[in-house]
Design a protein around this motif. Sequence first.
Motif, PDB file in Angstrom:
ATOM      1  N   CYS A 233       9.225  41.290  -9.502  1.00 15.16           N
ATOM      2  CA  CYS A 233       9.010  40.012  -8.537  1.00 15.16           C
ATOM      3  C   CYS A 233       8.701  38.704  -9.467  1.00 15.16           C
ATOM      4  N   TYR A 234       7.758  39.064 -10.369  1.00 16.44           N
ATOM      5  CA  TYR A 234       7.369  38.045 -11.369  1.00 16.44           C
ATOM      6  C   TYR A 234       8.478  37.458 -12.202  1.00 16.44           C
ATOM      7  N   LYS A 235       9.309  38.530 -12.737  1.00 17.71           N
ATOM      8  CA  LYS A 235      10.314  38.334 -13.856  1.00 17.71           C
ATOM      9  C   LYS A 235      11.527  37.531 -12.917  1.00 17.71           C
ATOM     10  N   ALA A 236      11.945  38.042 -11.767  1.00 17.21           N
ATOM     11  CA  ALA A 236      12.772  37.343 -10.729  1.00 17.21           C
ATOM     12  C   ALA A 236      12.570  35.964 -10.333  1.00 17.21           C
ATOM     13  N   CYS A 237      11.371  35.646 -10.291  1.00 16.61           N
ATOM     14  CA  CYS A 237      10.641  34.371  -9.993  1.00 16.61           C
ATOM     15  C   CYS A 237      10.954  33.514 -11.224  1.00 16.61           C
ATOM     16  N   MET A 238      10.822  33.973 -12.317  1.00  9.26           N
ATOM     17  CA  MET A 238      10.806  33.307 -13.775  1.00  9.26           C
ATOM     18  C   MET A 238      12.215  32.821 -14.229  1.00  9.26           C
ATOM     19  N   ARG A 239      13.069  33.770 -13.694  1.00  9.57           N
ATOM     20  CA  ARG A 239      14.509  33.534 -13.913  1.00  9.57           C
ATOM     21  C   ARG A 239      14.926  32.335 -12.992  1.00  9.57           C
ATOM     22  N   VAL A 240      14.613  32.331 -11.825  1.00  7.66           N
ATOM     23  CA  VAL A 240      15.128  31.367 -10.936  1.00  7.66           C
ATOM     24  C   VAL A 240      14.412  29.767 -11.209  1.00  7.66           C
ATOM     25  N   THR A 241      13.158  30.107 -11.473  1.00  8.22           N
ATOM     26  CA  THR A 241      12.506  28.746 -11.869  1.00  8.22           C
ATOM     27  C   THR A 241      12.740  28.262 -13.186  1.00  8.22           C
ATOM     28  N   THR A 242      13.218  29.090 -14.335  1.00 10.48           N
ATOM     29  CA  THR A 242      13.708  28.511 -15.575  1.00 10.48           C
ATOM     30  C   THR A 242      14.781  28.033 -15.230  1.00 10.48           C
ATOM     31  N   LYS A 243      15.827  28.585 -14.375  1.00 15.37           N
ATOM     32  CA  LYS A 243      17.061  27.985 -14.406  1.00 15.37           C
ATOM     33  C   LYS A 243      17.109  26.781 -13.811  1.00 15.37           C
ATOM     34  N   ASN A 244      16.244  26.385 -12.830  1.00  8.80           N
ATOM     35  CA  ASN A 244      16.169  25.137 -12.026  1.00  8.80           C
ATOM     36  C   ASN A 244      15.131  23.758 -12.838  1.00  8.80           C
ATOM     37  N   LEU A 245      14.092  24.444 -13.489  1.00  8.24           N
ATOM     38  CA  LEU A 245      13.248  23.488 -14.110  1.00  8.24           C
ATOM     39  C   LEU A 245      13.262  23.513 -15.616  1.00  8.24           C
ATOM     40  N   GLY A 246      13.654  24.545 -16.450  1.00 12.46           N
ATOM     41  CA  GLY A 246      13.770  24.499 -17.671  1.00 12.46           C
ATOM     42  C   GLY A 246      12.597  25.489 -18.093  1.00 12.46           C
ATOM     43  N   GLU A 247      12.471  26.111 -19.440  1.00 15.42           N
ATOM     44  CA  GLU A 247      11.764  26.799 -20.043  1.00 15.42           C
ATOM     45  C   GLU A 247      10.450  26.376 -20.197  1.00 15.42           C
ATOM     46  N   GLY A 248      10.212  24.762 -20.489  1.00 10.55           N
ATOM     47  CA  GLY A 248       9.215  24.194 -20.810  1.00 10.55           C
ATOM     48  C   GLY A 248       8.375  23.724 -19.475  1.00 10.55           C
ATOM     49  N   HIS A 249       8.720  24.229 -18.307  1.00 14.29           N
ATOM     50  CA  HIS A 249       8.054  23.494 -17.265  1.00 14.29           C
ATOM     51  C   HIS A 249       6.548  24.434 -16.966  1.00 14.29           C
ATOM     52  N   MET A 250       5.592  23.418 -16.382  1.00 11.58           N
ATOM     53  CA  MET A 250       4.391  24.168 -16.185  1.00 11.58           C
ATOM     54  C   MET A 250       4.488  25.297 -15.419  1.00 11.58           C
ATOM     55  N   LYS A 251       5.391  25.220 -14.075  1.00  6.96           N
ATOM     56  CA  LYS A 251       5.605  26.387 -13.386  1.00  6.96           C
ATOM     57  C   LYS A 251       5.953  27.504 -13.965  1.00  6.96           C
ATOM     58  N   VAL A 252       6.720  27.641 -15.118  1.00  4.82           N
ATOM     59  CA  VAL A 252       7.038  28.890 -15.765  1.00  4.82           C
ATOM     60  C   VAL A 252       5.791  29.402 -16.606  1.00  4.82           C
ATOM     61  N   ALA A 253       4.975  28.467 -17.030  1.00  2.00           N
ATOM     62  CA  ALA A 253       3.740  28.755 -17.615  1.00  2.00           C
ATOM     63  C   ALA A 253       2.982  29.648 -16.733  1.00  2.00           C
ATOM     64  N   GLY A 254       2.872  29.044 -15.668  1.00  2.00           N
ATOM     65  CA  GLY A 254       1.933  29.709 -14.430  1.00  2.00           C
ATOM     66  C   GLY A 254       2.465  31.276 -14.298  1.00  2.00           C
ATOM     67  N   ILE A 255       3.882  31.349 -14.175  1.00  3.23           N
ATOM     68  CA  ILE A 255       4.621  32.896 -13.821  1.00  3.23           C
ATOM     69  C   ILE A 255       4.160  33.753 -15.205  1.00  3.23           C
TER      70      ILE A 255
END
Length: 362
Positions: A233-255
């Motif tokens: 689930c974490y990886k699925a969340c990271m894939r969707v979040t990265t796709k929408n917000l980019g690899e450098g977003h703070m949300k990606v850091a949290g995941i």
Amino acid sequence: GGGNDDDDGSATRTRRRTRAEELRLRSKLVSARNCAGNVMFDQGRYDAAMGEYAEALGHARAITRELQESAATPEGEENDDCGCDGVAIASADAYVEVTSLSNGSTRVVPSSETLAARFKSVRMHLAGTLSNMASVHAERSEWAPAIARYNEALGIQMEELGERDVAVSDTLVNIGTMQYRFGNHPLALKSYKQAWKMRQNLLGPDRVEVADAIMNVANVHEILGNDKRAEACYKACMRVTTKNLGEGHMKVAGIKNALGALCAKKGRDTDAVRYYTDVWTIYKLNGLSDDHHLVKTATRNLADVKFRNQEDASASVVTAFYDVMAFFSKEGPGAFSVDNPTVDGFLGKMGKTNKRFSMAVC
């Protein structure tokens, strides 16, 4: 005779419009009470906020009852409350003329469609008020009443909206969060999964709102010891979040931080270091300074995982250094007093547990 009938009809219609206007104003009062409560809630005045929400709830329930009574009156029967649709007459299409079967008189009443629409609107105000009250309970750590209020709001939303509105998924998330804090993790997981499914059906699989729902599910899986499902689930969340917000977003850091912690717990140090390194990098790319608490935590996590099974001097120094930094930051200027017993005790303990402590102090 005809003129008198016209006059009576005009007077009756005016009275009924006034009744509708009265209920419209009461509906506005529900909104105003909620708005006032929201302001007080944001200010941390929870008792005052709850008072406003309680007033709004009372008005909303009363309007709902009156609308139900109006809808239950058969067409053709006298009803002094016809027109209590919560709004003034906006157009002729919203109202219909009804002829009495007994005496042939004609009167204007709200159409069934109008009553249904007004009833739904008031019911949604009612659900919103219940959710607001639940938020106050949550701030007070009153989990059981918070869950009860959210469940009542959810029941109304499901009756009026079904699974066709994202607002229903938001309430499901709130219920899941309350269950999580109350310690009912299986029930929290159930609510979070429902929200995930609903958002995915309504919005599609690649939206940030869906990623947020997946993150909630991952957290509960990890708490329940379902590490494989949590990681997926974490990886699925990271894939969707990265796709929408980019690899450098703070949300990606949290995941990635959550993934790093999970890997570290399972002894997968290489993966943990990779995730923690990415977290540190994202923090720096977002302009966080070295003394920011998130950067300190990321650095400490890296040191702990990378060198916990090695006799590496530099790692030992980093670990001791952050222990010292945290202590002196907490103690403040008083920590530099030579006769501070708290400092003496801390330094003595550190000297015994970390052979590189003197280097860290330097």
